[in-house]
Design a protein around this motif. Structure first.
Motif, PDB file in Angstrom:
ATOM      1  N   UNK A  97      21.437  16.977 -11.174  1.00  0.00           N
ATOM      2  CA  UNK A  97      20.154  17.159 -11.869  1.00  0.00           C
ATOM      3  C   UNK A  97      19.133  17.908 -11.013  1.00  0.00           C
ATOM      4  N   UNK A  98      19.402  18.015  -9.720  1.00  0.00           N
ATOM      5  CA  UNK A  98      18.459  18.676  -8.804  1.00  0.00           C
ATOM      6  C   UNK A  98      18.692  20.185  -8.845  1.00  0.00           C
ATOM      7  N   UNK A  99      18.016  20.861  -9.763  1.00  0.00           N
ATOM      8  CA  UNK A  99      18.260  22.297  -9.958  1.00  0.00           C
ATOM      9  C   UNK A  99      17.080  23.178  -9.535  1.00  0.00           C
ATOM     10  N   UNK A 100      16.093  22.569  -8.875  1.00  0.00           N
ATOM     11  CA  UNK A 100      14.921  23.354  -8.450  1.00  0.00           C
ATOM     12  C   UNK A 100      15.314  24.342  -7.353  1.00  0.00           C
ATOM     13  N   UNK A 101      14.423  25.297  -7.090  1.00  0.00           N
ATOM     14  CA  UNK A 101      14.713  26.338  -6.095  1.00  0.00           C
ATOM     15  C   UNK A 101      14.547  25.831  -4.662  1.00  0.00           C
ATOM     16  N   UNK A 102      14.038  24.600  -4.504  1.00  0.00           N
ATOM     17  CA  UNK A 102      13.912  24.035  -3.161  1.00  0.00           C
ATOM     18  C   UNK A 102      14.832  22.804  -3.064  1.00  0.00           C
ATOM     19  N   UNK A 103      14.998  22.304  -1.855  1.00  0.00           N
ATOM     20  CA  UNK A 103      15.886  21.159  -1.633  1.00  0.00           C
ATOM     21  C   UNK A 103      15.154  19.877  -2.045  1.00  0.00           C
ATOM     22  N   UNK A 104      15.447  19.416  -3.243  1.00  0.00           N
ATOM     23  CA  UNK A 104      14.695  18.278  -3.791  1.00  0.00           C
ATOM     24  C   UNK A 104      14.995  16.983  -3.033  1.00  0.00           C
ATOM     25  N   UNK A 105      14.002  16.111  -2.995  1.00  0.00           N
ATOM     26  CA  UNK A 105      14.185  14.782  -2.422  1.00  0.00           C
ATOM     27  C   UNK A 105      14.782  13.876  -3.489  1.00  0.00           C
ATOM     28  N   UNK A 106      15.751  13.046  -3.093  1.00  0.00           N
ATOM     29  CA  UNK A 106      16.304  12.053  -4.011  1.00  0.00           C
ATOM     30  C   UNK A 106      15.572  10.740  -3.728  1.00  0.00           C
ATOM     31  N   UNK A 107      14.940  10.208  -4.770  1.00  0.00           N
ATOM     32  CA  UNK A 107      14.150   8.987  -4.592  1.00  0.00           C
ATOM     33  C   UNK A 107      14.762   7.824  -5.350  1.00  0.00           C
ATOM     34  N   UNK A 108      14.489   6.615  -4.854  1.00  0.00           N
ATOM     35  CA  UNK A 108      14.903   5.398  -5.546  1.00  0.00           C
ATOM     36  C   UNK A 108      13.644   4.664  -5.984  1.00  0.00           C
ATOM     37  N   UNK A 109      13.642   4.212  -7.228  1.00  0.00           N
ATOM     38  CA  UNK A 109      12.523   3.431  -7.766  1.00  0.00           C
ATOM     39  C   UNK A 109      13.088   2.073  -8.184  1.00  0.00           C
ATOM     40  N   UNK A 110      12.635   1.024  -7.516  1.00  0.00           N
ATOM     41  CA  UNK A 110      13.174  -0.323  -7.754  1.00  0.00           C
ATOM     42  C   UNK A 110      12.103  -1.211  -8.364  1.00  0.00           C
ATOM     43  N   UNK A 111      12.322  -1.600  -9.617  1.00  0.00           N
ATOM     44  CA  UNK A 111      11.386  -2.519 -10.289  1.00  0.00           C
ATOM     45  C   UNK A 111      11.852  -3.940 -10.004  1.00  0.00           C
ATOM     46  N   UNK A 112      10.976  -4.721  -9.394  1.00  0.00           N
ATOM     47  CA  UNK A 112      11.368  -6.080  -9.004  1.00  0.00           C
ATOM     48  C   UNK A 112      10.741  -7.123  -9.928  1.00  0.00           C
ATOM     49  N   UNK A 113      11.276  -8.329  -9.823  1.00  0.00           N
ATOM     50  CA  UNK A 113      10.715  -9.451 -10.585  1.00  0.00           C
ATOM     51  C   UNK A 113       9.649 -10.176  -9.790  1.00  0.00           C
ATOM     52  N   UNK A 114       9.228  -9.605  -8.664  1.00  0.00           N
ATOM     53  CA  UNK A 114       8.212 -10.246  -7.811  1.00  0.00           C
ATOM     54  C   UNK A 114       6.823 -10.100  -8.413  1.00  0.00           C
ATOM     55  N   UNK A 115       5.936 -10.983  -7.994  1.00  0.00           N
ATOM     56  CA  UNK A 115       4.528 -10.865  -8.350  1.00  0.00           C
ATOM     57  C   UNK A 115       3.769 -10.696  -7.038  1.00  0.00           C
ATOM     58  N   UNK A 116       3.454  -9.437  -6.737  1.00  0.00           N
ATOM     59  CA  UNK A 116       2.823  -9.094  -5.461  1.00  0.00           C
ATOM     60  C   UNK A 116       1.456  -9.715  -5.245  1.00  0.00           C
ATOM     61  N   UNK A 117       0.890 -10.326  -6.297  1.00  0.00           N
ATOM     62  CA  UNK A 117      -0.422 -10.982  -6.120  1.00  0.00           C
ATOM     63  C   UNK A 117      -0.278 -12.242  -5.277  1.00  0.00           C
ATOM     64  N   UNK A 118       0.960 -12.769  -5.219  1.00  0.00           N
ATOM     65  CA  UNK A 118       1.221 -13.954  -4.391  1.00  0.00           C
ATOM     66  C   UNK A 118       1.739 -13.501  -3.026  1.00  0.00           C
ATOM     67  N   UNK A 119       1.103 -13.999  -1.979  1.00  0.00           N
ATOM     68  CA  UNK A 119       1.482 -13.582  -0.621  1.00  0.00           C
ATOM     69  C   UNK A 119       2.955 -13.853  -0.323  1.00  0.00           C
ATOM     70  N   UNK A 120       3.499 -14.949  -0.881  1.00  0.00           N
ATOM     71  CA  UNK A 120       4.895 -15.278  -0.574  1.00  0.00           C
ATOM     72  C   UNK A 120       5.894 -14.454  -1.387  1.00  0.00           C
ATOM     73  N   UNK A 121       5.372 -13.557  -2.248  1.00  0.00           N
ATOM     74  CA  UNK A 121       6.277 -12.672  -2.991  1.00  0.00           C
ATOM     75  C   UNK A 121       6.053 -11.204  -2.647  1.00  0.00           C
ATOM     76  N   UNK A 122       5.315 -10.979  -1.581  1.00  0.00           N
ATOM     77  CA  UNK A 122       5.113  -9.613  -1.105  1.00  0.00           C
ATOM     78  C   UNK A 122       6.387  -9.134  -0.406  1.00  0.00           C
ATOM     79  N   UNK A 123       6.776  -7.916  -0.651  1.00  0.00           N
ATOM     80  CA  UNK A 123       7.935  -7.362   0.064  1.00  0.00           C
ATOM     81  C   UNK A 123       7.452  -6.177   0.878  1.00  0.00           C
ATOM     82  N   UNK A 124       7.711  -6.238   2.166  1.00  0.00           N
ATOM     83  CA  UNK A 124       7.362  -5.100   3.015  1.00  0.00           C
ATOM     84  C   UNK A 124       8.256  -5.113   4.243  1.00  0.00           C
ATOM     85  N   UNK A 125       8.804  -3.987   4.563  1.00  0.00           N
ATOM     86  CA  UNK A 125       9.670  -3.910   5.732  1.00  0.00           C
ATOM     87  C   UNK A 125      10.064  -2.468   5.986  1.00  0.00           C
ATOM     88  N   UNK A 126      11.039  -2.300   6.849  1.00  0.00           N
ATOM     89  CA  UNK A 126      11.508  -0.957   7.189  1.00  0.00           C
ATOM     90  C   UNK A 126      12.989  -1.003   7.480  1.00  0.00           C
TER      91      UNK A 126
END
Length: 230
Positions: free
Chosen positions: A32-61
């Motif tokens: 599907x990446x047919x642009x004239x430049x080297x497109x970035x492939x991204x992942x979009x993950x919809x979670x069942x978390x509720x980020x308003x709660x501190x114990x359901x925050x996800x952050x890392x590397x």
């Protein structure tokens, strides 16, 4: 949102009624990446978390085995020997208080990741309003507040990416370029999913990964079968 001819043409190649196996999704998204430049492939993950709660925050590397394909510019806030370490490790910009006005007043953002030694966080904290909204604020969970600046800079250069929930509880991260082989994209994708699965909050009830979509910069998304990602 109006899409161009190329996007609409590419969208015909995606069966929206199914969720693809990870390998098929990667193979499809490369086509599907047919642009004239080297497109970035991204992942979009919809979670069942509720980020308003501190114990359901996800952050890392996580370090992607094949990197992101992007040259990452690193700014390190450090002094003395730690500043020398950062330069030796390959950081593009190293400094301390003198950088504050340049960022605050001149709007200087020629870097992609900011690292700071803990003793510099009092200084860097003054930039919270500027760096925070851009996702550039150093954070211990992401490994960007550390005394081991050599390790931090080298890992970032090697392909370390940060993941975090946005306001809609979705995680958006790059896993490489369209020019990567399917194997490279697959390795990066599985490494990322492994890290996200490990980061699942203990307090979460119900489904964790609600939907996972792969997409090139300019093309439509391909849904991945979440049952294959446990």
């Amino acid at each position: 949102m109006k899409h161009g001819k190329k996007y609409l043409e590419a969208a015909k190649a995606v069966d929206r009624s199914i969720q693809y196996d990870p390998a098929d999704a990667i193979s499809t998204v490369k086509k599907l990446a047919t642009a004239k430049f080297d497109e970035t492939i991204e992942v979009h993950i919809k979670t069942g978390c509720d980020g308003r709660h501190a114990d359901q925050q996800i952050r890392g590397a996580v370090v992607l085995p094949h990197g992101t394909g992007k040259q990452v510019r690193v700014l390190v806030f450090a002094k003395g020997a730690k500043a020398d370490e950062a330069v030796a490790a390959g950081a593009e910009f190293v400094g301390a208080e003198e950088l504050i006005p340049r960022i605050q007043n001149d709007g200087w953002f020629d870097y992609d990741v900011v690292v700071a030694t803990p003793d510099m966080m009092g200084v860097v904290g003054r930039l919270g309003r500027v760096l925070g909204p851009k996702g550039l604020m150093p954070n211990p969970k992401a490994g960007t507040v550390t005394m081991d600046v050599t390790k931090a800079v080298k890992e970032i250069k090697a392909g370390k990416i940060e993941y975090r929930l946005d306001k809609t509880n979705i995680i958006h991260v790059p896993i490489g370029k369209a020019s990567f082989t399917e194997e490279q994209l697959s390795d990066n994708f599985q490494t990322l999913i492994g890290a996200i699965n490990k980061a699942k909050p203990a307090t979460l009830k119900g489904q964790y990964l609600k939907s996972v979509t792969l997409a090139p910069t300019m093309g439509p998304g391909v849904k991945v079968n979440t049952l294959k990602l446990a």
